[in-house]
Design an enzyme around this catalytic site. Structure first.
Site, mmCIF file in Angstrom:
data_model
loop_
_atom_site.group_PDB
_atom_site.id
_atom_site.type_symbol
_atom_site.label_atom_id
_atom_site.label_comp_id
_atom_site.label_asym_id
_atom_site.label_seq_id
_atom_site.Cartn_x
_atom_site.Cartn_y
_atom_site.Cartn_z
ATOM 1 N N HIS A 129 0.813 -1.221 0.000
ATOM 2 C CA HIS A 129 0.000 0.000 0.000
ATOM 3 C C HIS A 129 0.847 1.271 0.000
ATOM 4 O O HIS A 129 0.304 2.364 -0.204
ATOM 5 C CB HIS A 129 -0.918 0.030 1.219
ATOM 6 N N ASP A 166 -2.910 -10.603 -2.220
ATOM 7 C CA ASP A 166 -3.479 -10.044 -1.002
ATOM 8 C C ASP A 166 -4.922 -9.635 -1.286
ATOM 9 O O ASP A 166 -5.240 -9.194 -2.394
ATOM 10 C CB ASP A 166 -2.660 -8.830 -0.560
ATOM 11 N N HIS A 168 -6.499 -7.127 -0.363
ATOM 12 C CA HIS A 168 -6.594 -5.685 -0.594
ATOM 13 C C HIS A 168 -5.723 -5.300 -1.790
ATOM 14 O O HIS A 168 -4.589 -5.761 -1.912
ATOM 15 C CB HIS A 168 -6.132 -4.909 0.644
ATOM 16 N N ASP A 255 -4.888 -12.959 3.437
ATOM 17 C CA ASP A 255 -6.080 -12.426 4.078
ATOM 18 C C ASP A 255 -7.346 -12.559 3.238
ATOM 19 O O ASP A 255 -8.401 -12.036 3.623
ATOM 20 C CB ASP A 255 -5.865 -10.968 4.503
#
Length: 320
Positions: A129, A166, A168, A255
């Site tokens: 991120h 991931d 996200h 995740d």
């Protein structure tokens, strides 16, 4: 011919980054992974790789110098939050973040010097991120992006592919490389209208010279193994085959698992294992075996340690 070995990056100093007792990206994540790797006996078959603090001159290849100094000063002053509420820090966080990047670099060194075929990097804080000049989503330096640039500039590799599974979207990695046709960024993630950070729509395909070198595959909530593996076989592998990277990198967040608390997906441990097998097979056949896998998210400790063990064993078994 290179030895058929898998490298493993870990260091006790990674536990010093403390974003707060409330924070999901806590030191226990790596404690759990390391305990599993040791108690399972897996560690005996791995090439242990010692990380080092990455030089600032390399960090500046990706991140703005002014941002780097803001982060350093915030840690030195003992701040507990940096830029936004989800970015918890402590006085050790800056040095640990440098060590995380240096762990990726050390794995790349070992791979390029023929000591290993591939590596799993159990590092923290995570990175995908992190933008050029902004911390986001528990991330401060973009580990995988810096590793890609390191392979290009130090070792002369021309094309790097990054597959980010991931849950996200890796907004930082995408934005860093969205105008760069030498790095193909591919992300599988939950529908950005429902999940942090709200980027990663299918229409985002890169810009300028990099148009066509970003692939986003957002999934509806509660998607699972079938949807992910179908995308892997029908979209990702054909794209990688056309791009023909010199090295494959994985932003390995776990995740999207059905039991992870931070998202709404239904992947199983078997699904993650099979995705890893598909990518490791591709790297063996088309990338001279070069593959660097970097830990990102994953917040259910039992799931995380199981998936990481399976993933590392998959990286090894591809050479059996």
């Amino acid at each position: 011919m290179k030895m058929a070995t898998t490298g493993y990056v870990f260091d006790e100093r990674y536990l010093l980054h403390n974003p707060g007792t409330w924070h999901p990206e806590r030191p226990d994540r790596l404690k759990s992974i390391q305990k599993r790797v040791v108690l399972s006996g897996l560690i005996e078959s791995l090439k242990l790789i010692q990380p080092y603090e990455a030089p600032l001159s390399w960090i500046e290849k990706i991140h703005d110098p002014e941002y780097i100094q803001r982060f350093r000063q915030a840690c030195a002053k003992g701040w507990e939050i940096f830029e936004s509420a989800d970015n918890g820090i402590c006085q050790d966080s800056f040095e640990v973040a440098l060590l995380a990047v240096g762990g990726i670099f050390a794995a790349c060194d070992a791979m390029m010097q023929g000591e290993i075929n591939n590596a799993f990097c159990a590092v923290r804080p995570p990175g995908h991120h992190a933008e050029r000049g902004h911390a986001m989503g528990f991330c401060f330096f973009n580990n995988v992006a810096l590793g890609a640039r390191y392979l290009q500039e130090k070792y002369g590799l021309e094309r790097i592919a990054i597959v980010d599974w991931d849950v996200h979207h890796g907004n930082g990695t995408q934005h860093i490389f969205e105008e760069d046709p030498t790095v193909y960024y591919i992300s599988l993630h939950e529908d950005p209208s429902m999940c942090y950070p709200g980027t990663g729509y299918k229409s985002e395909k890169g810009k300028g010279a990099g148009l066509g070198y970003t692939m986003n595959i957002p999934f509806p909530a509660r998607s699972g193994d079938w949807e992910y593996l179908e995308a892997m076989e029908e979209e990702i592998i054909p794209a990688l085959d056309k791009f023909r990277p010199d090295c494959l990198m994985i932003s390995a967040g776990f995740d999207a698992h059905a039991h992870d608390p931070l998202a709404h997906m239904r992947l199983t441990s078997e699904g993650y294992l099979r995705m890893g097998r598909v990518l490791a097979t591709f790297a063996k056949e088309y990338c001279d075996s070069r593959l660097i896998s970097v830990l990102e998210g994953g917040y259910n400790l039992e799931v995380l340690e199981e998936c990481v063990e399976d993933h590392i064993r998959t990286l090894q078994k591809i050479y059996d």
